[in-house]
Design a protein around this motif. Sequence first.
Motif, PDB file in Angstrom:
ATOM      1  N   ILE A  30      36.580  44.414  52.865  1.00 29.01           N
ATOM      2  CA  ILE A  30      35.911  44.887  51.650  1.00 29.01           C
ATOM      3  C   ILE A  30      36.731  44.454  50.451  1.00 29.01           C
ATOM      4  CG2 ILE A  30      35.276  46.957  50.354  1.00 29.01           C
ATOM      5  CD1 ILE A  30      34.656  48.267  53.057  1.00 29.01           C
ATOM      6  N   ALA A  31      36.053  43.955  49.426  1.00 34.49           N
ATOM      7  CA  ALA A  31      36.724  43.451  48.220  1.00 34.49           C
ATOM      8  C   ALA A  31      37.047  44.579  47.253  1.00 34.49           C
ATOM      9  CB  ALA A  31      35.863  42.390  47.537  1.00 34.49           C
ATOM     10  N   GLY A  32      37.820  45.551  47.711  1.00 36.34           N
ATOM     11  CA  GLY A  32      38.302  46.632  46.853  1.00 36.34           C
ATOM     12  C   GLY A  32      39.697  46.282  46.371  1.00 36.34           C
ATOM     13  N   ILE A  33      39.863  46.119  45.082  1.00 32.23           N
ATOM     14  CA  ILE A  33      41.126  45.610  44.546  1.00 32.23           C
ATOM     15  C   ILE A  33      42.296  46.534  44.881  1.00 32.23           C
ATOM     16  CG2 ILE A  33      42.325  44.795  42.478  1.00 32.23           C
ATOM     17  CD1 ILE A  33      39.805  43.170  43.404  1.00 32.23           C
ATOM     18  N   SER A  34      42.116  47.846  44.748  1.00 29.59           N
ATOM     19  CA  SER A  34      43.233  48.753  45.024  1.00 29.59           C
ATOM     20  C   SER A  34      43.664  48.661  46.487  1.00 29.59           C
ATOM     21  CB  SER A  34      42.881  50.189  44.640  1.00 29.59           C
ATOM     22  OG  SER A  34      41.784  50.662  45.394  1.00 29.59           O
ATOM     23  N   VAL A  37      45.547  45.250  46.914  1.00 27.00           N
ATOM     24  CA  VAL A  37      46.906  45.325  46.360  1.00 27.00           C
ATOM     25  C   VAL A  37      47.788  46.189  47.258  1.00 27.00           C
ATOM     26  CG1 VAL A  37      48.300  46.170  44.430  1.00 27.00           C
ATOM     27  CG2 VAL A  37      46.218  44.884  43.976  1.00 27.00           C
ATOM     28  N   GLY A  38      47.274  47.353  47.659  1.00 25.68           N
ATOM     29  CA  GLY A  38      48.046  48.241  48.524  1.00 25.68           C
ATOM     30  C   GLY A  38      48.446  47.568  49.820  1.00 25.68           C
ATOM     31  N   GLY A  39      47.519  46.835  50.429  1.00 29.46           N
ATOM     32  CA  GLY A  39      47.823  46.128  51.674  1.00 29.46           C
ATOM     33  C   GLY A  39      48.789  44.977  51.476  1.00 29.46           C
ATOM     34  N   ALA A  40      48.711  44.325  50.320  1.00 27.02           N
ATOM     35  CA  ALA A  40      49.634  43.220  50.033  1.00 27.02           C
ATOM     36  C   ALA A  40      51.063  43.729  49.865  1.00 27.02           C
ATOM     37  CB  ALA A  40      49.191  42.473  48.774  1.00 27.02           C
ATOM     38  N   LEU A  41      51.197  44.943  49.342  1.00 24.73           N
ATOM     39  CA  LEU A  41      52.528  45.509  49.105  1.00 24.73           C
ATOM     40  C   LEU A  41      53.049  46.325  50.283  1.00 24.73           C
ATOM     41  CD1 LEU A  41      52.034  46.660  45.399  1.00 24.73           C
ATOM     42  CD2 LEU A  41      53.115  44.554  46.241  1.00 24.73           C
ATOM     43  N   ASP A  42      52.206  46.620  51.269  1.00 27.45           N
ATOM     44  CA  ASP A  42      52.592  47.419  52.433  1.00 27.45           C
ATOM     45  C   ASP A  42      53.346  46.542  53.428  1.00 27.45           C
ATOM     46  OD1 ASP A  42      52.832  49.131  54.574  1.00 27.45           O
ATOM     47  OD2 ASP A  42      50.687  49.531  54.779  1.00 27.45           O
ATOM     48  N   ALA A  43      54.583  46.917  53.689  1.00 30.03           N
ATOM     49  CA  ALA A  43      55.428  46.119  54.579  1.00 30.03           C
ATOM     50  C   ALA A  43      54.879  46.074  56.005  1.00 30.03           C
ATOM     51  CB  ALA A  43      56.848  46.673  54.584  1.00 30.03           C
ATOM     52  N   GLY A  44      54.122  47.077  56.411  1.00 29.12           N
ATOM     53  CA  GLY A  44      53.605  47.138  57.769  1.00 29.12           C
ATOM     54  C   GLY A  44      52.355  46.305  58.006  1.00 29.12           C
TER      55      GLY A  44
END
Length: 141
Positions: A30-34, A37-44
């Motif tokens: 899903i193209a949800g920006i938040s 971004v959250g997944g891009a910054l999540d180390a896991g």
Amino acid sequence: MENFTPVSAAIGGAMIGLSAVWLMASAGRIAGISGIVGGALDAGKGDKLWRWTFLAGLLLAPLIVGFFDASFLEIDFPTTGSLLVLAAVLVGIGTQLGNGCTSGHGVCGNARLSIRSLLATLTFMGTGIVTVFIMRSLGGV
């Protein structure tokens, strides 16, 4: 809204819709920006490449457009820097509380007929309307 043109708005909306459909069809996401971004910054998270590519596109597209005509990038915020920062923080908190943002709920969730997304979108819109009313009543905007 002095420069609103229905044609450019319709083209922009169609491009957003097509990109959301493309991401869902090609990656099942899903193209949800938040969430992106959250997944891009999540180390896991292991699926970072598509996320960073998507975010790079969000940043590069206006720069490319600005290269051809910088007037498209002119934005006038009728508020102070501190109020703008406060607004950004509140939006961030709201995306966490609502489990998503306007792109995820408003564009993608409503297209999937999600009741949660419909309620979230109504909340976003209602809060925005009340905020504008209050700010204009106080003479802030």
